[in-house]
Scaffold this motif. Structure first.
Motif, PDB file in Angstrom:
ATOM      1  N   ASN A 214      21.165   1.841  -5.577  1.00 25.49           N
ATOM      2  CA  ASN A 214      21.992   1.509  -4.411  1.00 25.49           C
ATOM      3  C   ASN A 214      21.416   1.999  -3.089  1.00 25.49           C
ATOM      4  OD1 ASN A 214      23.832   0.348  -6.191  1.00 25.49           O
ATOM      5  ND2 ASN A 214      25.067   2.182  -6.317  1.00 25.49           N
TER       6      ASN A 214
ATOM      7  N   THR B 162      30.454  -0.248   0.055  1.00 24.25           N
ATOM      8  CA  THR B 162      31.720  -0.906  -0.242  1.00 24.25           C
ATOM      9  C   THR B 162      32.650  -0.758   0.951  1.00 24.25           C
ATOM     10  OG1 THR B 162      31.485  -0.379  -2.580  1.00 24.25           O
ATOM     11  CG2 THR B 162      33.667  -0.980  -1.849  1.00 24.25           C
ATOM     12  N   SER B 163      33.254  -1.843   1.340  1.00 30.79           N
ATOM     13  CA  SER B 163      34.226  -1.829   2.423  1.00 30.79           C
ATOM     14  C   SER B 163      35.563  -1.323   1.894  1.00 30.79           C
ATOM     15  CB  SER B 163      34.397  -3.232   2.992  1.00 30.79           C
ATOM     16  OG  SER B 163      35.506  -3.281   3.863  1.00 30.79           O
ATOM     17  N   GLU B 164      36.071  -0.241   2.483  1.00 35.27           N
ATOM     18  CA  GLU B 164      37.371   0.272   2.064  1.00 35.27           C
ATOM     19  C   GLU B 164      38.488  -0.672   2.496  1.00 35.27           C
ATOM     20  OE1 GLU B 164      37.893   4.269   3.409  1.00 35.27           O
ATOM     21  OE2 GLU B 164      35.963   4.899   2.582  1.00 35.27           O
TER      22      GLU B 164
ATOM     23  N   TYR C  53      38.326  -4.093   3.052  1.00 41.89           N
ATOM     24  CA  TYR C  53      38.354  -5.383   2.370  1.00 41.89           C
ATOM     25  C   TYR C  53      38.028  -5.282   0.880  1.00 41.89           C
ATOM     26  CZ  TYR C  53      38.386  -7.054   7.149  1.00 41.89           C
ATOM     27  OH  TYR C  53      38.709  -7.276   8.454  1.00 41.89           O
ATOM     28  N   GLU C  54      37.654  -4.101   0.417  1.00 42.99           N
ATOM     29  CA  GLU C  54      37.344  -3.851  -0.991  1.00 42.99           C
ATOM     30  C   GLU C  54      36.281  -4.793  -1.547  1.00 42.99           C
ATOM     31  OE1 GLU C  54      40.987  -3.734  -3.191  1.00 42.99           O
ATOM     32  OE2 GLU C  54      41.811  -2.113  -1.980  1.00 42.99           O
ATOM     33  N   ASN C  55      35.213  -4.984  -0.790  1.00 41.75           N
ATOM     34  CA  ASN C  55      34.092  -5.775  -1.289  1.00 41.75           C
ATOM     35  C   ASN C  55      32.783  -5.066  -0.952  1.00 41.75           C
ATOM     36  OD1 ASN C  55      34.102  -6.253   1.444  1.00 41.75           O
ATOM     37  ND2 ASN C  55      33.836  -8.446   1.293  1.00 41.75           N
ATOM     38  N   GLU C  56      31.719  -5.470  -1.639  1.00 42.97           N
ATOM     39  CA  GLU C  56      30.413  -4.844  -1.425  1.00 42.97           C
ATOM     40  C   GLU C  56      29.633  -5.591  -0.359  1.00 42.97           C
ATOM     41  OE1 GLU C  56      29.205  -2.740  -5.574  1.00 42.97           O
ATOM     42  OE2 GLU C  56      28.571  -4.806  -5.303  1.00 42.97           O
ATOM     43  N   TYR C  57      28.754  -4.864   0.309  1.00 39.79           N
ATOM     44  CA  TYR C  57      27.842  -5.453   1.275  1.00 39.79           C
ATOM     45  C   TYR C  57      26.565  -4.626   1.317  1.00 39.79           C
ATOM     46  CZ  TYR C  57      29.529  -1.774   4.424  1.00 39.79           C
ATOM     47  OH  TYR C  57      29.863  -0.564   4.982  1.00 39.79           O
TER      48      TYR C  57
ATOM     49  N   ASN D 195      24.998  -5.649   8.611  1.00 30.79           N
ATOM     50  CA  ASN D 195      25.647  -5.813   7.305  1.00 30.79           C
ATOM     51  C   ASN D 195      25.393  -7.223   6.783  1.00 30.79           C
ATOM     52  OD1 ASN D 195      26.658  -3.237   7.518  1.00 30.79           O
ATOM     53  ND2 ASN D 195      28.611  -3.894   8.332  1.00 30.79           N
TER      54      ASN D 195
ATOM     55  N   ASN E 219      25.948  -9.972   3.395  1.00 31.90           N
ATOM     56  CA  ASN E 219      26.596 -10.328   2.143  1.00 31.90           C
ATOM     57  C   ASN E 219      25.542 -10.230   1.033  1.00 31.90           C
ATOM     58  OD1 ASN E 219      27.590 -11.882  -0.083  1.00 31.90           O
ATOM     59  ND2 ASN E 219      29.011 -12.904   1.306  1.00 31.90           N
TER      60      ASN E 219
ATOM     61  N   LYS F 131      24.999 -11.743  -1.643  1.00 29.09           N
ATOM     62  CA  LYS F 131      24.470 -12.986  -2.220  1.00 29.09           C
ATOM     63  C   LYS F 131      23.295 -13.539  -1.411  1.00 29.09           C
ATOM     64  CE  LYS F 131      27.756 -16.273  -0.210  1.00 29.09           C
ATOM     65  NZ  LYS F 131      28.807 -17.250  -0.524  1.00 29.09           N
TER      66      LYS F 131
END
Length: 78
Positions: free
Chosen positions: A13, A31-33, A35-39, A55, A57, A59
């Motif tokens: 990581n 991890t965004s606290e 929005y609870e997603n990874e970036y 930042n 995405n 993908k």
């Protein structure tokens, strides 16, 4: 400079490229606290302080890497 193994460090990581004059280009999976997603965070750091960051995405990580390689090849960069 970045293609030399001693200038690149990759861990789980986290990755960094030693750029010179104390600067590092860091790549972190975060991890965004909110929005609870990874970036992916790409930042320029010196002395533990981030001077600029971007930042991304996750993908698009491989696409960005391949585009950077293509850009370097087409512009005859090291």
């Amino acid at each position: 400079m970045a293609d030399k193994d001693e200038n690149v460090e990759i861990g789980e990581n986290y990755g960094e490229i030693k750029m010179g004059a104390g600067w590092y280009l860091t790549i972190t999976l975060a991890t965004s606290e909110r929005y609870e997603n990874e970036y992916i965070e790409i930042a320029k750091e010196r002395g533990g302080q981030k001077k600029s960051r971007f930042n991304l995405n996750p993908k698009y990580t491989r696409t960005l890497g391949e585009a950077l390689i293509k850009f370097a090849d087409e512009n005859e960069l090291e």
